[in-house]
Write an enzyme that holds these catalytic residues in place. Structure first.
Site, PDB file in Angstrom:
ATOM      1  N   ARG A   1      -3.281  -0.662   5.418  1.00  0.00           N
ATOM      2  CA  ARG A   1      -3.982  -1.821   4.634  1.00  0.00           C
ATOM      3  C   ARG A   1      -2.904  -3.013   4.675  1.00  0.00           C
ATOM      4  O   ARG A   1      -3.390  -4.029   4.717  1.00  0.00           O
ATOM      5  CB  ARG A   1      -4.467  -1.137   3.245  1.00  0.00           C
ATOM      6  CG  ARG A   1      -5.550  -0.313   3.274  1.00  0.00           C
ATOM      7  CD  ARG A   1      -5.840   0.506   2.100  1.00  0.00           C
ATOM      8  NE  ARG A   1      -4.502   1.572   1.838  1.00  0.00           N
ATOM      9  CZ  ARG A   1      -4.309   2.119   0.666  1.00  0.00           C
ATOM     10  NH1 ARG A   1      -5.295   1.987  -0.139  1.00  0.00           N
ATOM     11  NH2 ARG A   1      -3.470   3.056   0.615  1.00  0.00           N
TER      12      ARG A   1
ATOM     13  N   ASP B   1      -7.973   3.838   1.190  1.00  0.00           N
ATOM     14  CA  ASP B   1      -7.068   4.166   2.162  1.00  0.00           C
ATOM     15  C   ASP B   1      -7.886   4.743   3.457  1.00  0.00           C
ATOM     16  O   ASP B   1      -8.757   5.693   3.201  1.00  0.00           O
ATOM     17  CB  ASP B   1      -6.230   5.329   1.471  1.00  0.00           C
ATOM     18  CG  ASP B   1      -5.513   5.721   2.574  1.00  0.00           C
ATOM     19  OD1 ASP B   1      -5.269   5.276   3.533  1.00  0.00           O
ATOM     20  OD2 ASP B   1      -4.165   6.526   2.313  1.00  0.00           O
TER      21      ASP B   1
ATOM     22  N   CYS C   1       0.744  -1.184  -0.047  1.00  0.00           N
ATOM     23  CA  CYS C   1       0.152  -0.095  -0.062  1.00  0.00           C
ATOM     24  C   CYS C   1       0.766   1.078   0.051  1.00  0.00           C
ATOM     25  O   CYS C   1       1.999   1.163  -0.503  1.00  0.00           O
ATOM     26  CB  CYS C   1      -1.010  -0.026   1.300  1.00  0.00           C
ATOM     27  SG  CYS C   1      -0.219   0.074   2.804  1.00  0.00           S
TER      28      CYS C   1
HETATM   29  P1  4NP Z   1      -1.821   2.855   4.037  1.00  0.00           P
HETATM   30  O1  4NP Z   1      -2.426   4.127   4.678  1.00  0.00           O
HETATM   31  O2  4NP Z   1      -1.382   3.071   2.735  1.00  0.00           O
HETATM   32  O3  4NP Z   1      -3.005   1.901   4.203  1.00  0.00           O
HETATM   33  O4  4NP Z   1      -0.716   2.465   4.966  1.00  0.00           O
HETATM   34  C1  4NP Z   1      -1.776   5.269   4.619  1.00  0.00           C
HETATM   35  C2  4NP Z   1      -0.955   5.616   5.882  1.00  0.00           C
HETATM   36  C3  4NP Z   1      -0.309   6.764   5.975  1.00  0.00           C
HETATM   37  C4  4NP Z   1      -0.321   7.653   4.775  1.00  0.00           C
HETATM   38  C5  4NP Z   1      -1.280   7.525   3.652  1.00  0.00           C
HETATM   39  C6  4NP Z   1      -1.787   6.399   3.672  1.00  0.00           C
HETATM   40  N1  4NP Z   1       0.411   8.885   4.991  1.00  0.00           N
HETATM   41  O5  4NP Z   1       0.149   9.976   4.149  1.00  0.00           O
HETATM   42  O6  4NP Z   1       0.920   9.275   5.976  1.00  0.00           O
END
Ligand code: 4NP
Length: 150
Positions: free
Chosen positions: A9, A117, A3
């Site tokens: 995720r 997300d 991800c």
């Molecule tokens: P992930 O969610 O891609 O599912 O781990 C996110 C976690 C942090 C961020 C973006 C998406 N961020 O921009 O910090």
């Protein structure tokens, strides 16, 4: 399992698939296309939803996806279109590209649906993501556990 941040995720996808695979030659890992959270534990909301299903993901630590992962893994599941573009942009050849798959295509073949997300939303988003990943990992685990080529 890939991800963006490797804290919401993909750690869930890693934990869920590990819980469903009992084939010792299978190695499941996760990574993020961004390095913002490198070295961090999964988001507390991901840890919590996994825990309600009896899965402990708290010892995972975020890392950034690297080109070497194309050599180490047979299949690279991405959560959304943006992850897909980011991973494909690192591919060195057609064989690398062929390893990259949208994870929800396991449940809805050819539809290219995103696992949304959940980072900026509430707990419901995490519950929703868990359900989607659980369904996808059921399909993946059935293939792995039956030694089907995928
Ligand atoms: P992930 O969610 O891609 O599912 O781990 C996110 C976690 C942090 C961020 C973006 C998406 N961020 O921009 O910090």
């Amino acid at each position: 399992m890939v991800c963006l941040g490797n804290i919401c995720r993909s750690p869930l996808a890693e934990g869920i698939l590990k819980s469903k695979t009992y084939n010792f030659k299978t190695f499941v890992d996760s990574a993020g296309t961004g390095a913002y959270h490198e070295g961090e534990k999964p988001d507390s909301r991901s840890i919590a939803i996994a825990k309600t299903h009896g899965i402990d993901i708290s010892s995972q630590r975020a890392r950034k996806f690297s080109v070497k992962d194309f050599d180490e893994f047979d299949v690279i599941y991405v959560m959304d279109h943006s992850n897909f573009e980011n991973v494909i942009s690192l591919a060195r050849n057609e064989a690398d590209k062929a390893k990259v798959k949208m994870i929800l295509n396991e449940v809805f073949p050819g539809e290219n649906l995103d696992v949304p997300d959940p980072y900026y939303g509430g707990d419901y988003g995490f519950k929703n993501v868990y359900t989607m990943l659980d369904r996808a990992c059921d399909v993946i685990a059935k293939k792995i556990n039956s030694n089907e080529k995928y």
